[in-house]
Design a protein around this motif. Structure first.
Motif, PDB file in Angstrom:
ATOM      1  N   SER A   1       0.833  -1.196   0.000  1.00 35.30           N
ATOM      2  CA  SER A   1       0.000   0.000   0.000  1.00 35.30           C
ATOM      3  C   SER A   1       0.868   1.247   0.000  1.00 35.30           C
ATOM      4  N   ASP A   2       0.408   2.282  -0.689  1.00 31.98           N
ATOM      5  CA  ASP A   2       1.076   3.590  -0.742  1.00 31.98           C
ATOM      6  C   ASP A   2       2.569   3.452  -1.081  1.00 31.98           C
ATOM      7  N   PHE A   3       2.827   2.817  -2.183  1.00 37.16           N
ATOM      8  CA  PHE A   3       4.210   2.574  -2.609  1.00 37.16           C
ATOM      9  C   PHE A   3       4.386   3.055  -4.041  1.00 37.16           C
ATOM     10  N   LEU A   4       5.606   2.947  -4.543  1.00 38.43           N
ATOM     11  CA  LEU A   4       5.909   3.322  -5.919  1.00 38.43           C
ATOM     12  C   LEU A   4       6.356   2.102  -6.704  1.00 38.43           C
ATOM     13  N   GLN A   5       6.073   2.116  -8.000  1.00 40.18           N
ATOM     14  CA  GLN A   5       6.629   1.143  -8.929  1.00 40.18           C
ATOM     15  C   GLN A   5       7.447   1.915  -9.968  1.00 40.18           C
ATOM     16  N   ILE A   6       8.594   1.370 -10.330  1.00 39.33           N
ATOM     17  CA  ILE A   6       9.520   2.083 -11.205  1.00 39.33           C
ATOM     18  C   ILE A   6       9.909   1.174 -12.360  1.00 39.33           C
ATOM     19  N   MET A   7       9.939   1.739 -13.551  1.00 39.37           N
ATOM     20  CA  MET A   7      10.238   0.933 -14.734  1.00 39.37           C
ATOM     21  C   MET A   7      10.888   1.791 -15.804  1.00 39.37           C
ATOM     22  N   GLN A   8      11.398   1.120 -16.815  1.00 37.46           N
ATOM     23  CA  GLN A   8      12.031   1.771 -17.952  1.00 37.46           C
ATOM     24  C   GLN A   8      11.200   1.486 -19.199  1.00 37.46           C
ATOM     25  N   CYS A   9      10.903   2.518 -19.977  1.00 32.30           N
ATOM     26  CA  CYS A   9      10.097   2.405 -21.193  1.00 32.30           C
ATOM     27  C   CYS A   9      10.857   3.074 -22.336  1.00 32.30           C
ATOM     28  N   TRP A  10      10.517   2.708 -23.580  1.00 29.30           N
ATOM     29  CA  TRP A  10      11.308   3.256 -24.677  1.00 29.30           C
ATOM     30  C   TRP A  10      10.532   4.156 -25.640  1.00 29.30           C
TER      31      TRP A  10
ATOM     32  N   THR B   1       5.361   0.047 -24.227  1.00 32.21           N
ATOM     33  CA  THR B   1       6.814  -0.069 -24.430  1.00 32.21           C
ATOM     34  C   THR B   1       7.569  -0.195 -23.119  1.00 32.21           C
ATOM     35  N   CYS B   2       6.877  -0.481 -22.036  1.00 29.63           N
ATOM     36  CA  CYS B   2       7.513  -0.539 -20.711  1.00 29.63           C
ATOM     37  C   CYS B   2       7.891  -1.971 -20.347  1.00 29.63           C
TER      38      CYS B   2
ATOM     39  N   ALA C   1      19.089  -5.020 -22.703  1.00 25.08           N
ATOM     40  CA  ALA C   1      17.657  -5.153 -22.971  1.00 25.08           C
ATOM     41  C   ALA C   1      17.357  -4.716 -24.404  1.00 25.08           C
ATOM     42  N   PRO C   2      17.545  -5.611 -25.390  1.00 20.13           N
ATOM     43  CA  PRO C   2      17.261  -5.238 -26.779  1.00 20.13           C
ATOM     44  C   PRO C   2      15.823  -4.800 -26.998  1.00 20.13           C
ATOM     45  N   GLY C   3      14.915  -5.294 -26.159  1.00 21.21           N
ATOM     46  CA  GLY C   3      13.525  -4.900 -26.299  1.00 21.21           C
ATOM     47  C   GLY C   3      13.285  -3.448 -25.971  1.00 21.21           C
ATOM     48  N   LEU C   4      14.170  -2.845 -25.167  1.00 22.95           N
ATOM     49  CA  LEU C   4      14.085  -1.418 -24.874  1.00 22.95           C
ATOM     50  C   LEU C   4      14.883  -0.599 -25.875  1.00 22.95           C
TER      51      LEU C   4
ATOM     52  N   TRP D   1      12.536   6.395 -21.391  1.00 26.07           N
ATOM     53  CA  TRP D   1      11.787   7.019 -20.301  1.00 26.07           C
ATOM     54  C   TRP D   1      12.033   6.269 -18.998  1.00 26.07           C
ATOM     55  N   LEU D   2      12.047   7.020 -17.903  1.00 31.80           N
ATOM     56  CA  LEU D   2      11.941   6.444 -16.568  1.00 31.80           C
ATOM     57  C   LEU D   2      10.541   6.776 -16.079  1.00 31.80           C
ATOM     58  N   VAL D   3       9.786   5.764 -15.701  1.00 34.26           N
ATOM     59  CA  VAL D   3       8.392   5.956 -15.291  1.00 34.26           C
ATOM     60  C   VAL D   3       8.216   5.501 -13.846  1.00 34.26           C
ATOM     61  N   VAL D   4       7.563   6.351 -13.060  1.00 39.46           N
ATOM     62  CA  VAL D   4       7.244   6.050 -11.668  1.00 39.46           C
ATOM     63  C   VAL D   4       5.727   6.050 -11.525  1.00 39.46           C
ATOM     64  N   ILE D   5       5.169   4.943 -11.048  1.00 37.62           N
ATOM     65  CA  ILE D   5       3.726   4.830 -10.861  1.00 37.62           C
ATOM     66  C   ILE D   5       3.421   4.775  -9.366  1.00 37.62           C
TER      67      ILE D   5
END
Length: 849
Positions: A104-113, A127-128, A233-236, A255-259
């Protein structure tokens, strides 16, 4: 233009303006970290740091789970495969994930292209790289019996429910940068053969996503995130090079994405759905990332020149290479990583061998040393760690310590004896579970003996570290020892020199218990009288041995490969750099279960631990520690101070170095009076020398090597993240060393060795410009060949200074038996299997460039 697009564009402009302002403010206020006291996270260059706020990016802020969230990314330009520090304010106290919920009340972080075609200036969620772990709240798919909770934006990727026991299934496809799309739902029909979180592009072993990053009670938090390029990560495809019409080569941005996630998903009582579902995705914060182009980009036809030896110069060389090969007549330099002792021996024996990179001179009689040594870098070793708080469930644990559960521990102090305990496999958890550990006093949990389970349980460790460590209940084999690379290296020798310079560490390895009764694993003892092999372990040495022949019984009696020895249980890494990236990712290389149906049958590897659950220690180099933004330990130095590796502390160690038996080479001798009188010196600082004979008959080769040294010692010492500059984790060489390097370069270029050996002092006022090199490190036009090397300030040939001798007692020869002889083939096989399962990280090759 759509109203939503206009709003997005306005938000993007506001964010860009604010980000530039923040970047300028942060960049102008950067100060070098202090050198003594506590450990630190080796930070990336912050001149391109950016802060983004939910109120600027989220058009649905009224329903945002964390409306006051502000996130800062430490570096956004000149990026490569590295770590970045992500910190935030305005969160809420996080709840930990469970087997049923994401927390609960946390962040998720990922890389998207990719960019969203419907929302210019924003990332496209297809693309994430996300969903690899497949845990609740972090899958790439979601299910619900209430189709009214499926957002219209997700309808195209949702197969409808078909009864009370067949819920609606939503799965956002992954569209790779290679052009291929992985979709579990097409035309609203589910393909059950597709696992969207386990694909050719990413799996739980290779994904760099952070499924849970928690905030403290005050709403703040931080995490170090591993950025992957198209190599990992060739997919990125981040950093994939493209060439413009004018010949300029650029890297693909990403992109760096924080959700931010709240307390419950729509229609649910907790966080259980995917972060890519629109109801979560719409609250995202995004930061554009500019990558340097991957690979080597030199003009066609550029001559390749080989260098051999130390990986400590690899990161600097990656940066220097474009400037070196881009100039008229420049060369492409390829570093072949190998034991430094092998590289300098080959260079000393053959005038046409590759230029050697080393921290030490050739072994043996200095009179037989034909090499010229040019100092080109100041590097070192760091003991890095990723350990998250795990307070005991019972006992006198303060409430505030409980509140910080799953947040990272950031400060650590280590003594030489603690390092010796890890490297000698004297902690209980460092030996295979289920094996006979009676030789270190452990018989059962009820009869555990005096040896601590791991570093964090050691009374010696707890006595010198923050009291909060004593509240933790941390269990993992990867904190019972340290990740170290296989093979011989100057780095291993430096670590053992550090250990053996300390009286308490020597006594422990000799068999004397510490004040709390802990004893050395006898197989790693330097004392032949207690070592079961009958021969004491010789220290210092240039590798990290696994001397204990301990084995756990075969999991499959019909297959001897299922026997676990020490090397299989605690595998080596491929390099010091490899240790650093595994610490960043929380990957302690923990052995998994035996898989009898695999081809061939083999042990699996446990999934790496994610932030909140990490427990790993590793020995890496200072450049890798900075690149991967890992926390590093403060080491007890000869002056009695705990010091971390910083520019100042490494420079202080350089000033305290003394000349070795080879008059051109300096080293930090922990037993010397200069080292004992340098309270700010970091004890694992290492100089890097380029070494070559001057009598090669190949003039073009000598010129190319001299040009390399000229650049490295001058323009290559400017600290920064741009190509051609000195990366973080190195300290600029002192002026006197620069002067000595330029004299050595001119000797190589001219083919005439200077009459007096050139040293590497720590100060110097003489300005020298290497004639004909095209690189000038000073305002003087004085040719190096016209300078008497003995007059160069700091030249040990002029001072006659002699290094002290380590005070460690001589130790017997290596034991003739132990796990290493029998285990190396198993380790290589295990490592190969892991490499097939883990095509990630830096993919460190023998050729670095």
């Amino acid at each position: 233009m759509k109203a939503s697009s206009r709003r997005a564009l306005t938000r993007g402009l506001r964010t860009a303006i604010a980000s530039v302002a923040v970047g300028l403010i942060v960049g102008s206020g950067v100060a070098l970290a202090g050198s003594a006291g506590v450990s630190s996270s080796a930070m990336a260059d912050s001149s391109s740091a950016i802060t983004v706020a939910a109120r600027d990016q989220d058009v649905t802020i009224d329903t945002a789970p964390l409306p006051d969230l502000e996130v800062t990314v430490s570096q956004t330009k000149d990026l490569l495969a590295q770590g970045v520090a992500i910190s935030w304010t305005g969160g809420k106290k996080s709840g930990a994930p469970t087997s049923q919920t994401g927390g609960s009340d946390f962040l998720q972080i990922m890389q998207c292209w990719g960019d969203d075609p419907e929302n210019p200036g924003q990332p496209d969620r297809t693309t994430c790289q996300y969903g690899g772990f497949g845990t609740p709240g972090a899958r790439r798919s979601s299910q619900t019996l209430d189709e009214t909770t499926v957002a219209p934006e997700d309808a195209q990727w949702t197969s409808p429910k078909s009864g009370p026991f067949n819920p609606a299934y939503t799965s956002v496809p992954f569209r790779s940068s290679t052009g291929k799309t992985i979709a579990a739902v097409s035309d609203r029909v589910r393909d059950e053969s597709v696992d969207p979180g386990n694909t050719e592009f990413f799996t739980k072993y290779t994904t760099n996503e952070v499924p849970w990053a928690g905030s403290a009670t005050n709403g703040t938090g931080s995490v170090n995130f591993f950025l992957q390029t198209d190599i990992q990560a060739p997919g990125l495809g981040c950093g994939r090079p493209s060439t413009a019409a004018d010949g300029a080569v650029t890297g693909q941005s990403c992109w760096l994405v924080v959700i931010p996630r709240g307390t419950a998903d729509p229609g649910e009582q907790a966080i259980v759905k995917s972060g890519l579902d629109f109801e979560a995705w719409k609250h995202r914060l995004a930061v554009k990332l500019d990558f340097l182009p991957t690979g080597v980009h030199c003009p066609l036809g550029t001559t390749e020149r080989q260098l051999a030896g130390s990986e400590f110069a690899a990161d600097a060389m990656r940066s220097w290479q474009p400037a070196l090969c881009g100039k008229q007549g420049g060369s492409t330099y390829t570093l072949i990583a190998q034991a430094e002792s092998d590289a300098v021996t080959a260079a000393n024996q053959d005038a046409n061998a590759p230029l050697a990179l080393t921290t030490r001179a050739v072994d043996g009689d200095p009179a037989a040393d034909k090499l010229v040594y040019a100092p080109v870098a100041v590097s070192g070793l760091s003991i890095a760690f990723s350990i998250d708080r795990a307070p005991r469930a019972a006992g006198d644990v303060p409430a505030d310590a409980v509140e910080r559960s799953r947040l990272p521990l950031t400060d650590m102090k280590l003594t030489p004896r603690l390092v010796a305990k890890m490297l000698s496999f004297s902690y209980v958890d460092s030996l295979p579970d289920g094996a006979d550990k009676s030789h270190i006093g452990y018989h059962s949990p009820a009869d555990a003996g005096p040896n601590a389970r791991n570093l964090t349980r050691d009374p010696e460790f707890l006595a010198i570290n923050d009291p909060e460590w004593a509240y933790q209940s941390i269990v993992a084999a990867s904190v019972g020892d340290a990740l170290v690379p296989f093979g011989r290296s100057d780095g291993a020798r430096a670590v053992w020199d550090y250990v053996m310079s300390d009286e308490k560490a020597r006594a422990f390895l000799d068999g004397q218990p510490d004040e709390w009764g802990m004893k050395v694993n006898p197989w790693a003892s330097t004392n032949a009288a207690i070592n079961p092999s009958g021969t004491g372990l010789t220290l210092p040495r240039d590798d990290f041995p696994r001397p204990d022949p301990i084995e756990r019984a075969a999991a499959d009696p019909s297959n001897t490969s299922s026997t676990v020895n020490l090397v299989a249980y605690r595998p080596y890494t491929s390099s010091f750099d490899g240790s650093g990236v595994r610490v960043l990712q929380g990957d302690g290389q923990i052995l998994g279960g035996w898989d009898p149906v695999a081809t061939p049958p083999r042990f699996s590897k446990q999934t790496r631990r994610v932030p909140g659950d990490r427990a790993v220690v590793g020995i890496t180099d200072t450049a890798a520690a900075a690149k991967y933004t890992v926390y590093t330990a403060a080491l007890l130095n000869p002056a009695g101070q705990y010091v971390v590796s910083t520019t100042e502390s490494m420079t202080a160690a350089t000033a305290a170095m003394t000349v070795t038996s080879q008059s051109q080479v300096y080293a930090f001798d922990p037993a010397s009076e200069r080292a004992k009188g340098a309270p700010g010196a970091y004890p694992l600082t290492l100089p890097v020398y380029a070494a070559s004979r001057v009598d090669s008959t190949q003039q073009d080769r000598r010129t190319a090597y001299a040009d390399f040294i000229d650049y490295a010692a001058t323009a290559g010492q400017v600290v920064g993240t741009a190509e051609g500059q000195l990366p973080a984790g190195y300290a600029p060489i002192p002026e006197g060393w620069r002067d000595a390097a330029l004299v050595a370069a001119e000797s190589i270029r001219s083919g005439k060795r200077a009459a007096t050996a050139v040293g590497g002092g720590t100060t110097g006022a003489t300005s020298i410009s290497s004639s004909g090199s095209g690189y000038s490190g000073s305002t003087s036009s004085l040719a190096a060949s016209s300078v008497d090397p003995a007059s160069v300030a700091g030249n040990p040939a002029a001072t006659g200074e002699v290094a002290g001798v380590l005070t460690g007692k001589p130790t017997p020869d290596d034991p003739k038996n132990g796990a290493i002889a029998a285990a190396v083939p198993a380790a290589i096989g295990s490592g190969f299997a892991c490499s097939l399962a883990l095509p990630l990280m830096t993919r460190l090759r023998r050729r670095f460039l």
